[in-house]
Design a protein around this motif. Sequence first.
Motif: not given
Length: 209
Positions: A25, A27, A29-31
């Motif tokens: 995925r 990074r 979007r995760r942040r």
Amino acid sequence: MSMLTPPGMGGKYRITGDAYPRMRRPRRRRRIVVAALAAVVALGLAGWGTLQLIDVFGGGGGDARARTAAGPACKPRKAAVTAVHVPLKPAQITVNVYNATPRSGLAKSTADELKKRGFAIGKVGNAPAAYDKKVPGPGLLIGAPAAGQNALPVLRTQLKGASLKNDTRPTADVDLVIGTAFKSLTAPKDATAALTALAKPAPAPSGKC
């Protein structure tokens, strides 16, 4: 041919190597997700802290929050006492008793009863022509303007339903003119209660705040 290449496929569809590619995925979007969760937690903590401050400075408990939502409490106002003139005592009032009815003897019997109740008696007899058979109620009380603040209210406690009238006489005596609806003076017990209430008026209502 690599073991990863499906049967019957080759050429440009050929897959080389002996391991499957790993899908990760992004990074970024995760942040974004982590930042959104942190913002929600921060807002929750800020709201909880505000409620705690309201409890501390407002006296604590749910009642403080209820008072804050309902607005400032209404402070009761002191009752206002209506200023009145001190009524005279019956012995200080001279009453002239006049009969304006066709029935004979009412003036004398009424004057005798008022005398028993402590009033001073002046003239007793038939009513003047201006009032003879012209008083439809139980009675008419007449006196100078000043008598309307003391003598007439006191005398009225002895005859319920009597009307009041002022004239220009220079003396302090008052008249009781017996009307056609007259039956008797107010019962002594009720008259005494009315006289007591007249001497001690109730405080006037202060109204809603």
